[in-house]
Design a protein around this motif. Structure first.
Motif, mmCIF file in Angstrom:
data_model
loop_
_atom_site.group_PDB
_atom_site.id
_atom_site.type_symbol
_atom_site.label_atom_id
_atom_site.label_comp_id
_atom_site.label_asym_id
_atom_site.label_seq_id
_atom_site.Cartn_x
_atom_site.Cartn_y
_atom_site.Cartn_z
ATOM 1 N N PRO A 1 -16.190 -1.421 -6.862
ATOM 2 C CA PRO A 1 -17.126 -0.468 -7.485
ATOM 3 C C PRO A 1 -18.465 -0.443 -6.743
ATOM 4 C CG PRO A 1 -16.757 -2.399 -8.893
ATOM 5 C CD PRO A 1 -15.762 -2.476 -7.788
ATOM 6 N N GLY A 2 -18.933 0.765 -6.455
ATOM 7 C CA GLY A 2 -20.218 0.913 -5.792
ATOM 8 C C GLY A 2 -20.188 0.759 -4.285
ATOM 9 N N ALA A 3 -19.001 0.583 -3.688
ATOM 10 C CA ALA A 3 -18.910 0.417 -2.230
ATOM 11 C C ALA A 3 -19.335 1.696 -1.519
ATOM 12 C CB ALA A 3 -17.484 0.053 -1.834
ATOM 13 N N SER A 4 -19.874 1.536 -0.321
ATOM 14 C CA SER A 4 -20.321 2.691 0.459
ATOM 15 C C SER A 4 -19.129 3.501 0.967
ATOM 16 C CB SER A 4 -21.146 2.224 1.659
ATOM 17 O OG SER A 4 -20.319 1.553 2.604
ATOM 18 N N ARG A 5 -19.413 4.751 1.328
ATOM 19 C CA ARG A 5 -18.380 5.620 1.899
ATOM 20 C C ARG A 5 -17.804 4.990 3.159
ATOM 21 N NH1 ARG A 5 -15.371 8.902 -0.326
ATOM 22 N NH2 ARG A 5 -13.855 7.648 0.764
ATOM 23 N N LEU B 1 -6.230 7.255 -4.177
ATOM 24 C CA LEU B 1 -6.911 6.184 -3.440
ATOM 25 C C LEU B 1 -8.382 6.062 -3.799
ATOM 26 C CD1 LEU B 1 -5.312 6.380 0.085
ATOM 27 C CD2 LEU B 1 -5.405 4.369 -1.386
ATOM 28 N N GLU B 2 -9.060 7.184 -3.989
ATOM 29 C CA GLU B 2 -10.476 7.127 -4.350
ATOM 30 C C GLU B 2 -10.669 6.342 -5.643
ATOM 31 O OE1 GLU B 2 -13.225 8.320 -2.678
ATOM 32 O OE2 GLU B 2 -11.782 8.579 -1.049
ATOM 33 N N THR C 1 -12.482 -11.891 -1.967
ATOM 34 C CA THR C 1 -11.554 -10.765 -2.107
ATOM 35 C C THR C 1 -11.280 -10.534 -3.592
ATOM 36 O OG1 THR C 1 -10.516 -11.281 0.013
ATOM 37 C CG2 THR C 1 -9.238 -9.929 -1.540
ATOM 38 N N PRO C 2 -11.400 -9.296 -4.072
ATOM 39 C CA PRO C 2 -11.113 -9.023 -5.488
ATOM 40 C C PRO C 2 -9.687 -9.446 -5.851
ATOM 41 C CG PRO C 2 -12.212 -7.154 -4.466
ATOM 42 C CD PRO C 2 -11.860 -8.097 -3.354
ATOM 43 N N PRO C 3 -9.455 -9.859 -7.092
ATOM 44 C CA PRO C 3 -8.123 -10.324 -7.501
ATOM 45 C C PRO C 3 -7.022 -9.306 -7.207
ATOM 46 C CG PRO C 3 -9.736 -10.761 -9.216
ATOM 47 C CD PRO C 3 -10.431 -9.915 -8.196
ATOM 48 N N GLU C 4 -5.857 -9.820 -6.821
ATOM 49 C CA GLU C 4 -4.709 -8.951 -6.550
ATOM 50 C C GLU C 4 -4.365 -8.084 -7.761
ATOM 51 O OE1 GLU C 4 -1.610 -11.650 -5.561
ATOM 52 O OE2 GLU C 4 -2.322 -12.007 -3.509
ATOM 53 N N SER C 5 -4.596 -8.635 -8.955
ATOM 54 C CA SER C 5 -4.218 -7.914 -10.177
ATOM 55 C C SER C 5 -4.925 -6.566 -10.290
ATOM 56 C CB SER C 5 -4.544 -8.761 -11.414
ATOM 57 O OG SER C 5 -5.924 -9.087 -11.448
#
Length: 228
Positions: free
Chosen positions: A72-76, A63-64, A49-53
């Protein structure tokens, strides 16, 4: 409290939600971790999981833009599912009583409302999230309108505030918030901005251009009472 200019009493006040009225992390962080657990179980995300910060430092953005920083780079498909899960889980945690407003928010809004100030929400969040907070914390009775980027599909908070002011015929309204988008929204519409410096995230650079900076929400009454 730090004053940079003399203010005049407004017809209305427009409030950001996260980091201004609402202690976002009370429901955001548990929902954030649960969201990534679910994304991994559905095969939509791999890794830690990416850091909370990262998400805390992105609050106030659309939101986008938040997901572009978090994933970064995640699918739709992944982004859409993350939005769905995060909203669902935050609302669930609100209903379970985990969420909090900042100290003195309710009584301060009640006092301003009693003095005839029209009160509005102007948030870059999703419609269901923003309206969920106002419902769970029973703020609806004090508000003249709830505006969110999710509902009105605005690209900037400046555009959202312009729409709010036009629809309600407002000539003078203070923007109250903790992020640079709030400073821009107020100034971009020719209105004073009250910067809020009490959230545990963000930094002072976000409040550049604020007319007044408050370090607790109830100080807003002092600012209003001293205005001409």
């Amino acid at each position: 409290m730090h004053n940079q200019s003399v203010l005049h009493k407004p017809q209305a006040m427009m409030f950001d939600m996260d980091g201004t009225l609402f202690e976002t992390e009370t429901v955001l962080l548990p929902a954030y971790h649960r969201t990534f657990e679910q994304l991994r179980s559905e095969g939509l995300y791999e890794g830690e999981t990416p850091p909370e910060s990262i998400i805390l430092g992105s609050l106030g953005m659309l939101l986008e833009d938040i997901w572009a920083r978090v994933m970064p780079g995640a699918s739709r498909q992944t982004v859409d599912r993350a939005n769905e899960l995060l909203l669902e889980l935050q609302l669930q945690f609100m209903e379970e009583g985990l969420s909090r407003l900042y100290p003195h928010v309710e009584e301060t809004l009640e006092t301003l409302h009693a003095q005839g100030v029209r009160l509005f929400i102007a948030s870059n969040g999703l419609e269901g999230y923003v309206k969920g907070i106002t419902r769970v914390h029973q703020l609806d009775r004090l508000l003249d309108g709830v505006y969110s980027a999710g509902e009105y599909q605005t690209e900037t908070k400046t555009e959202l505030v312009r729409l709010l002011m036009e629809q309600h015929g407002l000539q003078s309204a203070w923007m109250v918030g903790d992020r640079s988008s709030d400073m821009e929204a107020g100034k971009g519409n020719g209105q004073p901005v009250i910067g809020c410096r009490y959230a545990d995230f963000g930094d002072d650079s976000e409040l550049a251009g604020a007319d007044v900076i408050i370090t607790s929400f109830e100080q807003l009454l002092d600012v209003f009472n001293k205005a001409k």
